[in-house]
Design a protein around this motif. Structure first.
Motif, short mmCIF file in Angstrom:
data_model
loop_
_atom_site.label_atom_id
_atom_site.label_comp_id
_atom_site.label_asym_id
_atom_site.label_seq_id
_atom_site.Cartn_x
_atom_site.Cartn_y
_atom_site.Cartn_z
N GLU A 15 -4.43 41.34 68.69
CA GLU A 15 -3.84 40.42 67.70
C GLU A 15 -4.59 40.48 66.38
OE1 GLU A 15 -1.95 36.97 70.59
OE2 GLU A 15 -4.09 36.92 70.11
N ARG A 16 -5.90 40.61 66.44
CA ARG A 16 -6.68 40.76 65.21
C ARG A 16 -6.25 42.02 64.45
NH1 ARG A 16 -13.02 39.21 66.34
NH2 ARG A 16 -12.68 37.27 67.50
N ARG A 17 -6.14 43.13 65.18
CA ARG A 17 -5.77 44.39 64.54
C ARG A 17 -4.38 44.32 63.92
NH1 ARG A 17 -8.43 46.33 69.09
NH2 ARG A 17 -6.47 46.60 70.23
N ARG A 18 -3.43 43.71 64.62
CA ARG A 18 -2.06 43.63 64.10
C ARG A 18 -2.00 42.79 62.83
NH1 ARG A 18 2.59 44.65 66.53
NH2 ARG A 18 3.49 42.58 66.16
N PHE A 19 -2.73 41.68 62.82
CA PHE A 19 -2.74 40.83 61.62
C PHE A 19 -3.37 41.58 60.45
CE2 PHE A 19 -5.12 37.83 58.91
CZ PHE A 19 -4.03 37.15 58.35
N VAL A 20 -4.54 42.16 60.66
CA VAL A 20 -5.23 42.88 59.58
C VAL A 20 -4.39 44.04 59.10
CG1 VAL A 20 -7.22 44.34 59.05
CG2 VAL A 20 -7.56 42.17 60.24
N ASP A 21 -3.82 44.80 60.00
CA ASP A 21 -3.02 45.96 59.61
C ASP A 21 -1.79 45.55 58.80
OD1 ASP A 21 -4.79 47.62 60.89
OD2 ASP A 21 -3.53 48.01 62.64
N ALA A 22 -1.18 44.42 59.16
CA ALA A 22 -0.01 43.95 58.42
C ALA A 22 -0.41 43.53 57.01
CB ALA A 22 0.66 42.79 59.15
N VAL A 23 -1.55 42.86 56.86
CA VAL A 23 -2.03 42.46 55.53
C VAL A 23 -2.31 43.71 54.69
CG1 VAL A 23 -3.88 41.32 54.25
CG2 VAL A 23 -2.97 40.27 56.34
N LEU A 24 -2.97 44.69 55.28
CA LEU A 24 -3.28 45.91 54.54
C LEU A 24 -2.02 46.66 54.14
CD1 LEU A 24 -6.34 47.21 56.62
CD2 LEU A 24 -6.39 46.14 54.35
N ALA A 25 -1.00 46.63 54.99
CA ALA A 25 0.26 47.29 54.66
C ALA A 25 0.91 46.64 53.44
CB ALA A 25 1.21 47.25 55.86
N LEU A 26 0.88 45.30 53.38
CA LEU A 26 1.43 44.60 52.22
C LEU A 26 0.64 44.95 50.95
CD1 LEU A 26 2.18 40.99 53.52
CD2 LEU A 26 3.79 42.86 53.16
N LYS A 27 -0.66 45.09 51.11
CA LYS A 27 -1.50 45.44 49.96
C LYS A 27 -1.15 46.83 49.45
CE LYS A 27 -5.10 44.78 47.22
NZ LYS A 27 -5.11 43.76 46.14
N ARG A 28 -1.01 47.79 50.35
CA ARG A 28 -0.70 49.16 49.94
C ARG A 28 0.63 49.24 49.19
NH1 ARG A 28 -2.76 50.32 55.13
NH2 ARG A 28 -0.64 50.38 56.00
N LYS A 29 1.57 48.40 49.55
CA LYS A 29 2.89 48.42 48.93
C LYS A 29 2.97 47.58 47.66
CE LYS A 29 5.30 49.26 53.30
NZ LYS A 29 6.28 48.75 54.28
N GLY A 30 1.88 46.90 47.32
CA GLY A 30 1.88 46.07 46.12
C GLY A 30 2.44 44.68 46.34
N ARG A 31 2.91 44.39 47.53
CA ARG A 31 3.53 43.09 47.78
C ARG A 31 2.50 41.97 47.85
NH1 ARG A 31 7.73 42.93 52.49
NH2 ARG A 31 8.29 41.03 51.34
N TYR A 32 1.30 42.31 48.35
CA TYR A 32 0.26 41.28 48.45
C TYR A 32 -0.07 40.74 47.06
CZ TYR A 32 -3.76 38.74 50.21
OH TYR A 32 -4.64 37.73 50.55
N GLY A 119 -16.17 44.96 56.52
CA GLY A 119 -14.84 44.61 56.97
C GLY A 119 -13.73 45.34 56.23
N PRO A 120 -12.49 45.12 56.65
CA PRO A 120 -11.35 45.86 56.10
C PRO A 120 -10.99 45.50 54.66
CG PRO A 120 -10.61 44.16 57.64
CD PRO A 120 -12.09 44.22 57.75
N PHE A 121 -11.55 44.41 54.13
CA PHE A 121 -11.19 43.98 52.78
C PHE A 121 -12.30 44.23 51.77
CE2 PHE A 121 -8.90 41.34 55.91
CZ PHE A 121 -7.63 41.85 55.67
N ALA A 122 -13.20 45.14 52.13
CA ALA A 122 -14.24 45.56 51.20
C ALA A 122 -13.65 46.52 50.17
CB ALA A 122 -15.38 46.25 51.96
N ARG A 123 -14.21 46.52 48.98
CA ARG A 123 -13.74 47.42 47.91
C ARG A 123 -13.82 48.87 48.35
NH1 ARG A 123 -12.16 50.60 44.80
NH2 ARG A 123 -11.98 50.49 42.52
N ALA A 124 -14.90 49.23 49.04
CA ALA A 124 -15.10 50.61 49.47
C ALA A 124 -14.06 51.05 50.49
CB ALA A 124 -16.50 50.78 50.05
N ASN A 125 -13.44 50.09 51.16
CA ASN A 125 -12.42 50.41 52.15
C ASN A 125 -11.01 50.35 51.57
OD1 ASN A 125 -14.32 50.85 54.16
ND2 ASN A 125 -14.31 48.71 54.82
N GLY A 126 -10.92 50.19 50.24
CA GLY A 126 -9.62 50.27 49.59
C GLY A 126 -9.00 48.96 49.15
N TRP A 127 -9.70 47.82 49.39
CA TRP A 127 -9.15 46.53 48.97
C TRP A 127 -9.52 46.29 47.51
CZ3 TRP A 127 -5.71 43.47 51.39
CH2 TRP A 127 -5.49 42.18 50.88
N VAL A 128 -8.63 46.68 46.61
CA VAL A 128 -8.89 46.57 45.18
C VAL A 128 -8.19 45.32 44.64
CG1 VAL A 128 -8.68 47.69 42.94
CG2 VAL A 128 -9.02 49.07 45.01
#
Length: 288
Positions: A15-32, A119-128
């Protein structure tokens, strides 16, 4: 079945992975970033003579309930069945335990700039951070502010808000001294020290950094925090079934709040929904 929002500490690894992956997907698409911009646009203070719906107003709770639903629906387009977990900050108070683990939100910021680098929302991991009110393009956190310790809300602070018998009262802004809405939102009359913020506001201050202003949505903990705030509103309504949204009617001519807040049956921008339509959520989701 109605989707269930769970305590973040009770999520399984999957469940953690699915939530994080869905948030990251929205970010990649610009929707976040679109959600960030909406919150920036509607973060209006008492001193601004525009209409207030997101903060310092009776619609604080129904506006964020709708905002959460819109975000949750976007997540579900990426991962069907995913919901926004809630962070119960009355119980999960450690800055090194969920939700602050590497497989969820990552931890506190490091160094002089308090940049989040785990974590997945670090700048180095692509969370800009693209939509912001500062020049930073990375998440900033200072959990608990170790250099000048700042505590999460106490049980007494939250209990005081939960005991209020009315939803909100005049003058319908951040100066209200009674009523559930401002008790939970957490504006106080104090001008000095840490007593200026309670409950919802105090949590934003405890996280620090990006969570301090209108661009707070850039930190995904925003959603977990407001999911719990939404749950608290649900609990308060069960305890106070007579506690309907106030004001029922728009403020009259001569009122400083006329045209600046929404009454129970008026639409809340940017959606064509009213506070009355957001008072119940049983057909939309439930809490575990």
């Amino acid at each position: 079945m109605v989707p269930t929002r769970k305590n973040v500490t009770k999520l399984t690894g999957a469940e953690r992975r699915r939530f994080v992956d869905a948030v990251l997907a929205l970010k990649r698409k610009g929707r976040y970033d679109e959600f960030v911009r909406v919150h920036i646009d509607y973060y209006v203070s008492d001193g601004d003579h525009r209409r207030r719906v997101a903060h310092m107003a009776p619609s604080f709770l129904p506006w964020h309930r709708k905002f959460l639903l819109e975000f949750e629906h976007a997540l579900q387009q990426e991962a069907p069945g995913v919901t926004v977990p809630y962070w119960d900050w009355t119980a999960a108070r450690s800055p090194v335990a969920p939700p602050w683990t590497d497989d969820l939100l990552g931890g506190t910021g490091r160094g002089r700039d308090r940049r989040v680098d785990t974590g997945p929302f670090a700048r180095a991991n692509g969370w800009v951070v693209r939509a912001n009110v500062t020049d930073d393009d990375f998440l900033v956190r200072d959990l608990g502010r170790p250099a000048d310790p700042f505590a999460l809300p106490s049980e007494a602070e939250l209990d005081a808000a939960m005991r209020e018998s009315t939803y909100d009262e005049e003058p319908w802004d951040s100066t209200v001294t009674s009523g559930f809405r401002n008790g939970l939102e957490g504006w106080t009359g104090s001008r000095f020290g840490n007593d200026r913020w309670r409950n919802h506001n105090r949590v934003h201050r405890w996280v620090g950094g990006t969570m301090l202003g209108g661009a707070s949505v850039n930190d995904p903990v925003f959603w977990l925090h407001h999911s719990f705030v939404d749950l608290l509103w649900s609990r308060w309504r069960r305890a106070h079934p007579e506690g309907a949204y106030q004001p029922a009617e728009p403020p009259g001519f001569g009122s400083l709040q006329r045209g600046r807040i929404v009454a129970r049956g008026e639409p809340m921008p940017p959606w064509n929904v009213t506070p009355a339509s957001m008072e119940g959520h049983g057909r939309l989701y439930r809490y575990a």
